[in-house]
Enzyme design. Structure first.
Site, PDB file in Angstrom:
ATOM      1  N   HIS A   1      35.348  46.806  32.323  1.00 54.41           N
ATOM      2  CA  HIS A   1      36.757  46.592  31.987  1.00 54.41           C
ATOM      3  C   HIS A   1      36.957  45.196  31.415  1.00 54.41           C
ATOM      4  O   HIS A   1      36.668  44.206  32.079  1.00 54.41           O
ATOM      5  CB  HIS A   1      37.633  46.769  33.237  1.00 54.41           C
ATOM      6  CG  HIS A   1      37.888  48.203  33.562  1.00 54.41           C
ATOM      7  ND1 HIS A   1      39.118  48.687  33.917  1.00 54.41           N
ATOM      8  CD2 HIS A   1      37.061  49.266  33.556  1.00 54.41           C
ATOM      9  CE1 HIS A   1      39.031  49.990  34.115  1.00 54.41           C
ATOM     10  NE2 HIS A   1      37.791  50.359  33.911  1.00 54.41           N
TER      11      HIS A   1
ATOM     12  N   TYR B   1      48.430  47.026  37.746  1.00 55.16           N
ATOM     13  CA  TYR B   1      49.030  46.392  38.925  1.00 55.16           C
ATOM     14  C   TYR B   1      50.533  46.375  38.667  1.00 55.16           C
ATOM     15  O   TYR B   1      50.973  45.732  37.714  1.00 55.16           O
ATOM     16  CB  TYR B   1      48.534  44.950  39.098  1.00 55.16           C
ATOM     17  CG  TYR B   1      47.090  44.819  39.544  1.00 55.16           C
ATOM     18  CD1 TYR B   1      46.037  44.889  38.645  1.00 55.16           C
ATOM     19  CD2 TYR B   1      46.787  44.602  40.893  1.00 55.16           C
ATOM     20  CE1 TYR B   1      44.710  44.748  39.066  1.00 55.16           C
ATOM     21  CE2 TYR B   1      45.461  44.462  41.323  1.00 55.16           C
ATOM     22  CZ  TYR B   1      44.430  44.534  40.402  1.00 55.16           C
ATOM     23  OH  TYR B   1      43.134  44.394  40.817  1.00 55.16           O
TER      24      TYR B   1
ATOM     25  N   PRO C   1      43.510  42.913  49.466  1.00 53.15           N
ATOM     26  CA  PRO C   1      42.746  43.488  48.348  1.00 53.15           C
ATOM     27  C   PRO C   1      43.344  43.265  46.955  1.00 53.15           C
ATOM     28  O   PRO C   1      42.716  43.598  45.955  1.00 53.15           O
ATOM     29  CB  PRO C   1      42.700  44.990  48.677  1.00 53.15           C
ATOM     30  CG  PRO C   1      43.782  45.218  49.667  1.00 53.15           C
ATOM     31  CD  PRO C   1      44.035  43.943  50.379  1.00 53.15           C
TER      32      PRO C   1
ATOM     33  N   LYS D   1      38.781  40.771  45.701  1.00 49.65           N
ATOM     34  CA  LYS D   1      37.809  39.696  45.945  1.00 49.65           C
ATOM     35  C   LYS D   1      36.901  39.890  47.170  1.00 49.65           C
ATOM     36  O   LYS D   1      35.868  39.219  47.286  1.00 49.65           O
ATOM     37  CB  LYS D   1      38.552  38.357  46.117  1.00 49.65           C
ATOM     38  CG  LYS D   1      39.139  37.833  44.842  1.00 49.65           C
ATOM     39  CD  LYS D   1      38.054  37.280  43.933  1.00 49.65           C
ATOM     40  CE  LYS D   1      38.548  37.002  42.546  1.00 49.65           C
ATOM     41  NZ  LYS D   1      37.926  37.780  41.492  1.00 49.65           N
TER      42      LYS D   1
ATOM     43  N   TYR E   1      40.171  36.221  38.123  1.00 48.18           N
ATOM     44  CA  TYR E   1      39.952  37.657  38.328  1.00 48.18           C
ATOM     45  C   TYR E   1      38.499  38.050  38.032  1.00 48.18           C
ATOM     46  O   TYR E   1      37.895  38.827  38.768  1.00 48.18           O
ATOM     47  CB  TYR E   1      40.926  38.474  37.455  1.00 48.18           C
ATOM     48  CG  TYR E   1      40.994  39.927  37.881  1.00 48.18           C
ATOM     49  CD1 TYR E   1      41.899  40.346  38.857  1.00 48.18           C
ATOM     50  CD2 TYR E   1      40.147  40.889  37.324  1.00 48.18           C
ATOM     51  CE1 TYR E   1      41.951  41.668  39.271  1.00 48.18           C
ATOM     52  CE2 TYR E   1      40.191  42.212  37.733  1.00 48.18           C
ATOM     53  CZ  TYR E   1      41.099  42.594  38.700  1.00 48.18           C
ATOM     54  OH  TYR E   1      41.144  43.908  39.116  1.00 48.18           O
TER      55      TYR E   1
HETATM   56  P1  RFL Z   1      31.561  45.367  55.991  1.00 48.19           P
HETATM   57  O1  RFL Z   1      31.537  46.198  54.746  1.00 48.19           O
HETATM   58  O2  RFL Z   1      32.710  45.553  56.924  1.00 48.19           O
HETATM   59  O3  RFL Z   1      30.181  45.641  56.762  1.00 48.19           O
HETATM   60  C1  RFL Z   1      29.964  45.202  58.075  1.00 48.19           C
HETATM   61  C2  RFL Z   1      28.956  46.126  58.724  1.00 48.19           C
HETATM   62  O4  RFL Z   1      28.671  45.656  60.036  1.00 48.19           O
HETATM   63  C3  RFL Z   1      28.694  46.759  60.935  1.00 48.19           C
HETATM   64  N1  RFL Z   1      28.981  46.244  62.291  1.00 48.19           N
HETATM   65  C4  RFL Z   1      28.065  46.054  63.245  1.00 48.19           C
HETATM   66  N2  RFL Z   1      26.720  46.232  63.262  1.00 48.19           N
HETATM   67  C5  RFL Z   1      26.047  45.953  64.398  1.00 48.19           C
HETATM   68  N3  RFL Z   1      26.658  45.497  65.545  1.00 48.19           N
HETATM   69  C6  RFL Z   1      28.008  45.301  65.567  1.00 48.19           C
HETATM   70  N4  RFL Z   1      28.607  44.850  66.672  1.00 48.19           N
HETATM   71  C7  RFL Z   1      28.756  45.572  64.383  1.00 48.19           C
HETATM   72  N5  RFL Z   1      30.063  45.497  64.064  1.00 48.19           N
HETATM   73  C8  RFL Z   1      30.193  45.906  62.804  1.00 48.19           C
HETATM   74  C9  RFL Z   1      29.748  47.692  60.366  1.00 48.19           C
HETATM   75  O5  RFL Z   1      29.581  49.030  60.815  1.00 48.19           O
HETATM   76  C10 RFL Z   1      29.499  47.540  58.874  1.00 48.19           C
HETATM   77  O6  RFL Z   1      28.547  48.472  58.407  1.00 48.19           O
HETATM   78  O7  RFL Z   1      31.483  43.793  55.659  1.00 48.19           O
HETATM   79  P2  RFL Z   1      30.753  43.017  54.416  1.00 48.19           P
HETATM   80  O8  RFL Z   1      29.350  43.493  54.259  1.00 48.19           O
HETATM   81  O9  RFL Z   1      31.039  41.599  54.663  1.00 48.19           O
HETATM   82  O10 RFL Z   1      31.518  43.508  53.115  1.00 48.19           O
HETATM   83  C11 RFL Z   1      32.870  43.194  52.881  1.00 48.19           C
HETATM   84  C12 RFL Z   1      33.560  44.297  52.084  1.00 48.19           C
HETATM   85  O11 RFL Z   1      33.321  45.539  52.708  1.00 48.19           O
HETATM   86  C13 RFL Z   1      35.082  44.059  51.957  1.00 48.19           C
HETATM   87  O12 RFL Z   1      35.346  42.697  51.734  1.00 48.19           O
HETATM   88  C14 RFL Z   1      35.711  44.864  50.803  1.00 48.19           C
HETATM   89  O13 RFL Z   1      35.654  46.235  51.045  1.00 48.19           O
HETATM   90  C15 RFL Z   1      37.164  44.446  50.591  1.00 48.19           C
HETATM   91  N6  RFL Z   1      37.840  45.225  49.543  1.00 48.19           N
HETATM   92  C16 RFL Z   1      37.649  44.933  48.209  1.00 48.19           C
HETATM   93  N7  RFL Z   1      36.787  43.974  47.827  1.00 48.19           N
HETATM   94  C17 RFL Z   1      36.543  43.736  46.491  1.00 48.19           C
HETATM   95  O14 RFL Z   1      35.760  42.838  46.174  1.00 48.19           O
HETATM   96  N8  RFL Z   1      37.143  44.466  45.495  1.00 48.19           N
HETATM   97  C18 RFL Z   1      38.012  45.455  45.784  1.00 48.19           C
HETATM   98  O15 RFL Z   1      38.473  46.117  44.863  1.00 48.19           O
HETATM   99  C19 RFL Z   1      38.327  45.701  47.178  1.00 48.19           C
HETATM  100  N9  RFL Z   1      39.177  46.671  47.516  1.00 48.19           N
HETATM  101  C20 RFL Z   1      38.722  46.262  49.886  1.00 48.19           C
HETATM  102  C21 RFL Z   1      39.387  46.962  48.835  1.00 48.19           C
HETATM  103  C22 RFL Z   1      38.943  46.628  51.220  1.00 48.19           C
HETATM  104  C23 RFL Z   1      39.833  47.640  51.513  1.00 48.19           C
HETATM  105  N10 RFL Z   1      40.000  47.978  52.879  1.00 48.19           N
HETATM  106  C24 RFL Z   1      39.795  49.279  53.379  1.00 48.19           C
HETATM  107  C25 RFL Z   1      40.116  46.924  53.879  1.00 48.19           C
HETATM  108  C26 RFL Z   1      40.281  47.975  49.121  1.00 48.19           C
HETATM  109  C27 RFL Z   1      40.531  48.298  50.459  1.00 48.19           C
HETATM  110  C28 RFL Z   1      41.567  49.363  50.719  1.00 48.19           C
HETATM  111  C1  PHB Z   2      40.000  49.816  44.064  1.00 46.36           C
HETATM  112  O1  PHB Z   2      39.641  50.437  43.052  1.00 46.36           O
HETATM  113  O2  PHB Z   2      39.824  50.275  45.213  1.00 46.36           O
HETATM  114  C2  PHB Z   2      40.690  48.507  43.912  1.00 46.36           C
HETATM  115  C3  PHB Z   2      40.788  47.932  42.653  1.00 46.36           C
HETATM  116  C4  PHB Z   2      41.422  46.711  42.509  1.00 46.36           C
HETATM  117  C5  PHB Z   2      41.936  46.068  43.627  1.00 46.36           C
HETATM  118  C6  PHB Z   2      41.810  46.627  44.887  1.00 46.36           C
HETATM  119  C7  PHB Z   2      41.173  47.857  45.041  1.00 46.36           C
HETATM  120  O3  PHB Z   2      42.589  44.880  43.467  1.00 46.36           O
END
Ligand code: RFL
Ligand code: PHB
Length: 396
Positions: free
Chosen positions: A72, A205, A297, A301, A389
């Protein structure tokens, strides 16, 4: 069992750190409390900064991302019923001399690619490791105990990487030594995944009096949409029909008319929060990714910060094993936090500009629209958005 680096958590931070250490010949083991299928079923991030994609390339596992991911060059901001394009590529080219883009490639796919690489490389991940407990991190020989299939195990190691997300055990282990900074937002995001073509080629957005909306995607046939909702809302209160009606009401007329709706495959509500723990190093325990910080989100980031933390941490560990010196490890916390805080600021700013806040009323709405107007008509202002971004440069 014995290893050099014990990694807690097999989310993107833990898996990527494991891959980087493996490439440098450093032995490690990942302990994950969930099953592999559970980890792969989580629908989360969708946008990779260019630098995050390049990390997958460096590891030699970027092929599927290039084949299936969607590059993108821009995003669209919608307000007062009109869409305005932010030319990410053109603006970053003008600002820095190098045009940059982002890649829409789901976190689930990144996780899958990293897990498959681990299997091919013959690396150890212990799934369903229960009651993980870290001891000895403040001495020279940390040990991790855990239960697996009803039996107790010990993992002796030299360093521990806490990559276990916001609810993990690593940060909890050092809770009395940590300083935290937090902001909880008075709303959440209701997200829907559906097997329908995306409404627009680029992410939209939308700022609207009824609340924020985001149109994203996972592929040319799969869409990911979000609407701002109340923290009291329950998923069951949101039928598919109600969701589509609400989303449509927050978009410009053209998008509303062309939106293709269908049955939801996944529907969930996530609260929004900014959170930073400092420092990121405690003796031989290091925090990385969501274990150390959370961003709303809106700026896409969270996953990208997990990538930048483990990039810095892996380099410091590699330096330690190459030279025997800990000076690079000493610098990890301050270096990673500098980038973290910039992303925290950007995510807070995007969130503040795009959402309906309960206490700011019509004045708040006017200020937001005025800021969006400025952003979409001032090249320097748009450049700043674009630069953040696509991802700020790494320090090394
Ligand atoms: P994770 O992915 O939460 O992984 C942590 C892992 O540790 C395990 N765990 C344990 N293992 C052993 N012993 C324990 N006591 C434990 N406790 C937990 C868990 O089961 C898991 O497997 O953390 P990590 O690796 O730091 O990654 C971070 C990302 O997952 C997170 O920042 C993103 O998903 C945030 N996020 C977004 N980030 C972006 O860069 N771009 C996006 O577009 C974006 N969109 C989003 C998002 C997060 C969202 N939610 C659901 C909060 C959209 C949403 C809706
Ligand atoms: C997504 O595709 O899940 C998404 C994209 C952009 C954002 C957050 C989530 O800022």
């Amino acid at each position: 069992m014995k290893t050099q680096v014990a990694i807690v958590g097999s989310g993107p931070a833990g898996l990527l750190l494991g891959a980087l250490l493996h490439k440098a010949g450093i032995d490690h083991v990942i302990l994950e409390q969930r099953s592999k299928d559970y980890v792969l079923s989580r629908i989360r991030a969708g946008v990779l900064e260019q630098g995050s994609g390049e990390m997958l390339d460096e590891l030699g596992i970027g092929a599927r991302m290039h084949a299936e991911g969607l590059v993108h060059d821009g995003i669209e901001l919608c307000f007062r019923g009109r869409r305005h394009r932010i030319d990410l590529h053109g603006l970053t080219a003008a600002a820095t001399g190098t045009g940059k883009s982002v890649m829409v490639y789901g976190q689930t796919e990144v996780t899958k690619d990293l897990m498959e690489a681990r299997e091919a490389w013959g690396l150890t991940t212990v799934y369903e490791a229960e009651d993980v407990a870290i001891s000895g991190w403040d001495a020279t020989a940390p040990t991790i105990s855990y239960r697996k299939d009803g039996r107790q195990h010990q993992l002796a190691c030299e360093y521990v990487a806490g990559c276990d997300g916001f609810h993990g055990v690593s940060r909890e282990t050092v809770a009395d030594r940590i300083r935290t900074y937090e902001r909880v937002y008075p709303f959440g995001w209701l997200g829907v995944l559906s097997e329908t073509p995306p409404v627009s080629h680029e992410l939209i957005y939308a700022n609207h009096e009824r609340g924020f909306a985001l149109c994203s995607m996972r592929s040319p046939t799969r869409s990911r949409y979000y609407v701002q909702c109340s923290l009291e809302d329950k998923v069951e209160q949101w039928s598919d029909q109600r969701f589509w009606d609400e989303l449509r009401s927050r978009l410009d007329e053209k998008a509303a008319d062309t939106l293709v709706t269908g049955a939801s495959i996944e529907k969930s509500i996530a609260p929004l929060r900014s959170f930073v723990a400092e420092p990121l190093r405690f003796g031989r325990l290091f925090l990385a990714g969501d274990a150390a910080h959370i961003v709303p989100p809106t700026g896409a980031k969270g996953l990208n910060l997990a990538v930048s933390d483990v990039r810095y941490l892996s380099r410091a560990l590699i330096e330690r094993y190459r030279t025997g010196e800990e000076s690079a490890l000493d610098g990890y916390s301050a270096r990673a936090l500098r980038r973290v805080w910039k992303a925290v600021r950007f995510s807070w700013w995007m969130t503040s500009m795009m959402h309906r806040f309960p206490d700011t009323g019509e004045f708040g709405q006017k200020i937001q629209e005025s800021e969006l107007d400025y952003l979409t008509h001032s090249t320097p202002a748009a450049m700043s958005l674009a630069e953040n971004y696509v991802g700020l440069p790494f320090e090394d």
